[in-house]
Enzyme design. Sequence first.
Site, PDB file in Angstrom:
ATOM      1  N   ASN A 145     -54.329  29.014  -0.287  1.00  0.00           N
ATOM      2  CA  ASN A 145     -53.954  30.106   0.615  1.00  0.00           C
ATOM      3  C   ASN A 145     -55.120  31.027   0.993  1.00  0.00           C
ATOM      4  OD1 ASN A 145     -53.341  30.566  -2.284  1.00  0.00           O
ATOM      5  ND2 ASN A 145     -53.081  32.670  -1.630  1.00  0.00           N
ATOM      6  N   HIS A 146     -56.221  31.008   0.243  1.00  0.00           N
ATOM      7  CA  HIS A 146     -57.367  31.860   0.596  1.00  0.00           C
ATOM      8  C   HIS A 146     -58.423  31.126   1.420  1.00  0.00           C
ATOM      9  CE1 HIS A 146     -55.764  35.075  -1.739  1.00  0.00           C
ATOM     10  NE2 HIS A 146     -55.846  34.429  -2.888  1.00  0.00           N
ATOM     11  N   ASP A 171     -58.556  26.130 -10.125  1.00  0.00           N
ATOM     12  CA  ASP A 171     -59.147  27.180  -9.266  1.00  0.00           C
ATOM     13  C   ASP A 171     -60.372  27.856  -9.903  1.00  0.00           C
ATOM     14  OD1 ASP A 171     -56.438  26.597  -8.611  1.00  0.00           O
ATOM     15  OD2 ASP A 171     -56.269  28.451  -7.471  1.00  0.00           O
ATOM     16  N   HIS A 194     -50.926  23.089  -4.028  1.00  0.00           N
ATOM     17  CA  HIS A 194     -51.263  24.490  -4.251  1.00  0.00           C
ATOM     18  C   HIS A 194     -50.026  25.329  -3.938  1.00  0.00           C
ATOM     19  CE1 HIS A 194     -54.460  27.444  -4.815  1.00  0.00           C
ATOM     20  NE2 HIS A 194     -53.808  28.190  -3.941  1.00  0.00           N
ATOM     21  N   HIS A 252     -52.971  27.143  -8.112  1.00  0.00           N
ATOM     22  CA  HIS A 252     -52.648  28.442  -7.493  1.00  0.00           C
ATOM     23  C   HIS A 252     -52.199  29.517  -8.484  1.00  0.00           C
ATOM     24  CE1 HIS A 252     -51.350  31.546  -4.694  1.00  0.00           C
ATOM     25  NE2 HIS A 252     -50.140  31.506  -5.216  1.00  0.00           N
TER      26      HIS A 252
HETATM   27 FE   LIG Z   1     -56.281  30.436  -6.803  1.00  0.00          FE
HETATM   28 FE   LIG Z   2     -53.956  30.290  -4.260  1.00  0.00          FE
END
Ligand SMILES: [Fe+2]
Ligand SMILES: [Fe+2]
Length: 280
Positions: free
Chosen positions: A86-87, A27, A168, A193
Site C-alpha cells: 500500500n505504500h 517488510d 499484502h 503488511h
Molecule cells: Fe509494511
Molecule cells: Fe503495507
Amino acid sequence: MRGRVRRPRGRATGSVPPITAILFIGDVVGRAGRRALRELLPGLREELAPDFVVANGENAAGGIGITPKEADELLRAGVDAITLGNHTYRHREIWSYLEQERRIVRPANYLPNQPGRGTTIVERDGVTLGIVNLSGAVHLQAGSPPLVAIDGALKEVARADQILVDMHAEVTSEKVALGWYLDGKVTAVVGTHTHIPTADARVLPGGTAYITDVGMTGARGGVIGMKREQSIAVMRTHMPMRYEPSDEDPWINAVLIRASKPRRADEIRQILRSSPAPSA
Ligand SMILES: [Fe+2]
Ligand SMILES: [Fe+2]
C-alpha cells in the site's frame, strides 16, 4: 522449461531430490531493516543456501515507501526481486523506476493506470521463479478483488518452474482464503503488511506453502517498526505527529520455502533472527 529444478549447491546428488529454496523476507522497514538485511543475509545464505531471495520493500525508505536508492541497495545486497504494497507510490521517484526495473513488482490488482507491473519472473541456474504481488481489498485500496485478479496474474507467470505469491493484506481472512484458493496451483502464498509474524506456517494439503504474515525486517523496539514514543503519543492524544522509524532491536523476519517438485513445496520454515548491534 516447466519441471526443471536444479540440484542443491555443493551437495552430492545421489538419492537427494533436487531442491529449489526460496528465502522470502518480510517488510523491510527503514534504515534499521535495511541494515539487518545487509548484515544477516550473508550468514543466511551460508546456512540455508537459498536459490532465490525475495523481499517486501514497501517500508524501505524511512519506514514508508521506497525510492530507487533503497531498491538498488536491496538488489545490491543480493535480493533477486522486491515486492511492495500500500505504500508503493509514496515517493514519486519510484514511479518511473517501477516501469523500467523488472525486478520490482507492485500489487497486480492495482488499477491499470498505476505505474509498474504486478508480476515478474527471475531466473537462476536455469530455474525460474514467478513472483506475483497482490493487495488485499479490505481496509486497503485495491483496484480489484485479489481472489479474482490472481487468475490473470498467474497466466503471466505460467512458464515459471516455481511461483511465489506475496499477499499484502490487512485482514487474516483474505490471506487464508487466497491460500486455500491457490493450494495446488503455486509453490507458496506468503502474507505481508501487518509486520507481525504469525504462527501458522504450513504446507497445505495440495502442496502450497502458506503463512498469514511473515512479519517485518526492522526494529522490534518500536511499534511495527516506528518509534514507540511517537505511536504511544498519537494514541494518547489523537493528535497528528511525524512518525520516524525506530533503530532499537532490529530483527529479520523471513520464511524459507523448499520445493522439490514444480510449484509444490515440501517445507516452509520461519526464520526469525536478531541483528547484531551496530559497532558505532
Ligand atoms: Fe509494511
Ligand atoms: Fe503495507
